[in-house]
Motif scaffolding. Sequence first.
Motif, PDB file in Angstrom:
ATOM      1  N   GLY A 159       0.777  -1.220   0.000  1.00  0.00           N
ATOM      2  CA  GLY A 159       0.000   0.000   0.000  1.00  0.00           C
ATOM      3  C   GLY A 159       0.810   1.271   0.000  1.00  0.00           C
ATOM      4  O   GLY A 159       0.283   2.362   0.263  1.00  0.00           O
ATOM      5  N   GLN A 201       0.120   1.604   5.729  1.00  0.00           N
ATOM      6  CA  GLN A 201      -0.667   2.570   6.489  1.00  0.00           C
ATOM      7  C   GLN A 201      -0.715   2.198   7.968  1.00  0.00           C
ATOM      8  O   GLN A 201      -0.575   3.054   8.853  1.00  0.00           O
ATOM      9  CB  GLN A 201      -2.093   2.638   5.934  1.00  0.00           C
ATOM     10  CG  GLN A 201      -2.993   3.607   6.683  1.00  0.00           C
ATOM     11  CD  GLN A 201      -4.425   3.578   6.168  1.00  0.00           C
ATOM     12  OE1 GLN A 201      -4.692   3.061   5.095  1.00  0.00           O
ATOM     13  NE2 GLN A 201      -5.336   4.133   6.953  1.00  0.00           N
ATOM     14  N   GLN A 225      -3.206  -2.890   3.515  1.00  0.00           N
ATOM     15  CA  GLN A 225      -2.949  -1.575   4.098  1.00  0.00           C
ATOM     16  C   GLN A 225      -1.819  -1.661   5.121  1.00  0.00           C
ATOM     17  O   GLN A 225      -1.779  -0.904   6.089  1.00  0.00           O
ATOM     18  CB  GLN A 225      -4.222  -1.039   4.762  1.00  0.00           C
ATOM     19  CG  GLN A 225      -5.354  -0.769   3.784  1.00  0.00           C
ATOM     20  CD  GLN A 225      -6.595  -0.225   4.462  1.00  0.00           C
ATOM     21  OE1 GLN A 225      -6.967  -0.671   5.541  1.00  0.00           O
ATOM     22  NE2 GLN A 225      -7.210   0.769   3.841  1.00  0.00           N
TER      23      GLN A 225
END
Length: 244
Positions: A64, A93, A90
């Motif tokens: 990501g 993140q 993700q």
Amino acid sequence: MKLQQLLSYTRKAVDEYQLIDPGDKIAVGISGGKDSLTMLYALHGLRRFYPNSFTIEAVTVDLGHPGFSTEPMANLCRELEVPYTVVPTQIAQIIFDERKESNPCSLCAKMRKGALNEAAKKLGCNKVAYAHHKDDIVETMLLSLIFEGRFHSFSPRTYLDRMDLTVIRPLMFVDEADVIGFWNKYRLPVEKSPCPVDGYTKRQYAKELVKTLSKEHPGAKERMFTAVLNGNIQGWPQRMPRIR
């Protein structure tokens, strides 16, 4: 390094540590780096003549990071006629934005491997190939000595009982310098790592240490690698004579 030499090194690892059995379906983790793309070429080429028939599936775990593109890898897989799967996550993140990890590598590796293993199971694979080479094995041994106080390095073949998957490392006899040579010769579509801590890790420290030791004591890396192979490390499979 030419493809023929790469295949020779790969077959040596596969034969001596029984990495591939008849009917295996192997998930080949490709990150976009030179190591994993070289491994893809190696296993793709080995399929043509290895006595134990097997199939491969290329898998990319997309962490990501902004700007990371899987298209060059998709194009290569189409060229090689290898099925290709991208697993969007993700992870970047979570690690950098939400948790703001100061030492993110361990957690990132754990999450990335978990996503790869889950994808492998969904694809019906019984094995997963990681692209660790000879330098990685030596560096891991040094990191274990320095920071853990034990003589250890990852095994050529590891069974994950919770996942019912076997991890294999078919590039274990390949030097990183040869991987770089293969990358340049065959113009692999390498994607630069977008990780913000790339080049600032303990592994990078170990890499520089190996370079220094090899410069000051020629042959040091090879001797350390031999020590790992002969070290009777717990969890390592028995080394067998090569199939002729």
